[in-house]
Design an enzyme around this catalytic site. Structure first.
Site, PDB file in Angstrom:
ATOM      1  N   ARG A  42      -4.785  12.096  17.761  1.00 19.15           N
ATOM      2  CA  ARG A  42      -4.411  11.860  16.356  1.00 19.15           C
ATOM      3  C   ARG A  42      -5.709  11.718  15.587  1.00 19.15           C
ATOM      4  NH1 ARG A  42      -3.515   7.253  12.927  1.00 19.15           N
ATOM      5  NH2 ARG A  42      -1.681   7.593  11.630  1.00 19.15           N
ATOM      6  N   SER A 110       8.548  11.645  14.673  1.00 17.80           N
ATOM      7  CA  SER A 110       8.503  10.235  14.248  1.00 17.80           C
ATOM      8  C   SER A 110       9.771   9.893  13.488  1.00 17.80           C
ATOM      9  CB  SER A 110       7.352  10.006  13.253  1.00 17.80           C
ATOM     10  OG  SER A 110       6.130  10.011  13.910  1.00 17.80           O
ATOM     11  N   LYS A 139      -1.710   2.030  10.471  1.00 18.46           N
ATOM     12  CA  LYS A 139      -1.099   3.022   9.570  1.00 18.46           C
ATOM     13  C   LYS A 139      -0.201   2.300   8.587  1.00 18.46           C
ATOM     14  CE  LYS A 139       2.007   6.990   9.552  1.00 18.46           C
ATOM     15  NZ  LYS A 139       2.808   7.928  10.336  1.00 18.46           N
TER      16      LYS A 139
HETATM   17  N1  3NM Z   1       3.035   5.563  13.571  1.00 20.90           N
HETATM   18  P1  3NM Z   1      -1.138   0.596  16.577  1.00 20.90           P
HETATM   19  S1  3NM Z   1       3.056   3.037  13.473  1.00 20.90           S
HETATM   20  C1  3NM Z   1       0.678   6.133  14.077  1.00 20.90           C
HETATM   21  O1  3NM Z   1       5.933   3.643  12.808  1.00 20.90           O
HETATM   22  C2  3NM Z   1       1.742   5.158  13.840  1.00 20.90           C
HETATM   23  O2  3NM Z   1       5.748   5.791  13.049  1.00 20.90           O
HETATM   24  C3  3NM Z   1       3.836   4.529  13.346  1.00 20.90           C
HETATM   25  O3  3NM Z   1      -0.938   1.983  15.814  1.00 20.90           O
HETATM   26  C4  3NM Z   1       5.284   4.663  13.035  1.00 20.90           C
HETATM   27  O4  3NM Z   1      -0.743   0.811  17.994  1.00 20.90           O
HETATM   28  C5  3NM Z   1       1.598   3.789  13.843  1.00 20.90           C
HETATM   29  O5  3NM Z   1      -2.605   0.332  16.445  1.00 20.90           O
HETATM   30  C6  3NM Z   1       0.346   3.050  14.127  1.00 20.90           C
HETATM   31  O6  3NM Z   1      -0.306  -0.415  15.866  1.00 20.90           O
HETATM   32  C7  3NM Z   1       0.312   2.550  15.553  1.00 20.90           C
END
Ligand code: 3NM
Length: 217
Positions: A42, A110, A139
């Site tokens: 990503r 997603s 994010k």
């Molecule tokens: N997508 P971390 S949350 C890339 O809810 C991404 O679809 C999300 O990162 C969604 O593991 C997210 O550091 C970030 O929280 C995930």
């Protein structure tokens, strides 16, 4: 992709913005040596050329470790580096268009609610991402934390493999599997660890322990 996709319990995501300045190639090696068997690249903030090059390196290395390799957002790059598949968000190329370009590859979508999850299943996705499970700084999803109860609802509504994402850590990952996720996607907790290799190793071991305990019930 033909048949249900057997997804490994840890879905590691390599995001060069989250490595605390360490070279993504080095972190990639650590994730693989730690034992992840699915890896997504990503890379939002770099040029297409840089993503392409990192994707080719990732493809080569994941192959050596028999690790499934998925590219985020970019069908073109996934095809050109012969990745196993692509992961698409709700604002990316639609599933039916991506499927025309990659009939045999894995496509993950997603999702953030029940309707999106059902649509992804109807549309022929191979797995869904679902989140954000918990609060995350990685994010800005625009959605509140979904939590375990909502994950259970999604689990009851779709047969596709579910990859939970968002705020998942070594500390709460077991909770996510117990709520019905087939896999847990983790970015910052792994990439920011002093030793991503050891962190991945501990999560993979926790997954094995959990599936042993489910089997012996
Ligand atoms: N997508 P971390 S949350 C890339 O809810 C991404 O679809 C999300 O990162 C969604 O593991 C997210 O550091 C970030 O929280 C995930």
């Amino acid at each position: 992709m033909a048949g249900r996709f057997q997804i490994p319990p840890l879905y590691a995501i390599l995001d060069p913005e989250q490595t605390r300045g360490r070279a993504p190639q080095d972190i990639l090696r650590e994730l693989l040596e730690g034992g992840t068997r699915i890896l997504q690249l990503r890379a939002k903030a770099v040029s297409s050329r840089e993503i392409y090059e990192l994707a080719c390196t990732s493809r080569e290395m994941t192959q050596k470790f028999e690790c499934c390799f998925i590219v985020n957002d970019r069908v073109d790059i996934a095809l050109m580096c012969n990745a196993d598949g692509v992961h698409l968000g709700q604002e990316d190329l639609p599933l039916n268009a991506a499927r025309k370009l990659m009939p045999e590859k894995i496509i993950g979508i997603s999702t953030h609610d029940l309707d999106q999850a059902r649509n992804a299943e109807r549309g022929g996705a191979d797995y869904i991402g679902f989140g954000p499970m918990f609060g995350t700084n990685t994010k800005d999803t625009g959605y509140s934390a979904r939590g375990g109860d909502m994950l259970k609802q999604i689990r009851a509504a779709v047969k596709l493999p579910i990859v939970a994402i968002g705020g998942i850590t070594e500390q709460n990952v077991t909770q996510v599997w117990q709520a019905g996720a087939d896999s847990a996607a983790i970015i910052s907790d792994i990439l920011k660890a002093d030793s991503p290799r050891e962190k991945v190793g501990r999560v993979v071991t926790a997954a094995a322990r959990m599936s042993d305990s489910l089997r012996s019930r």
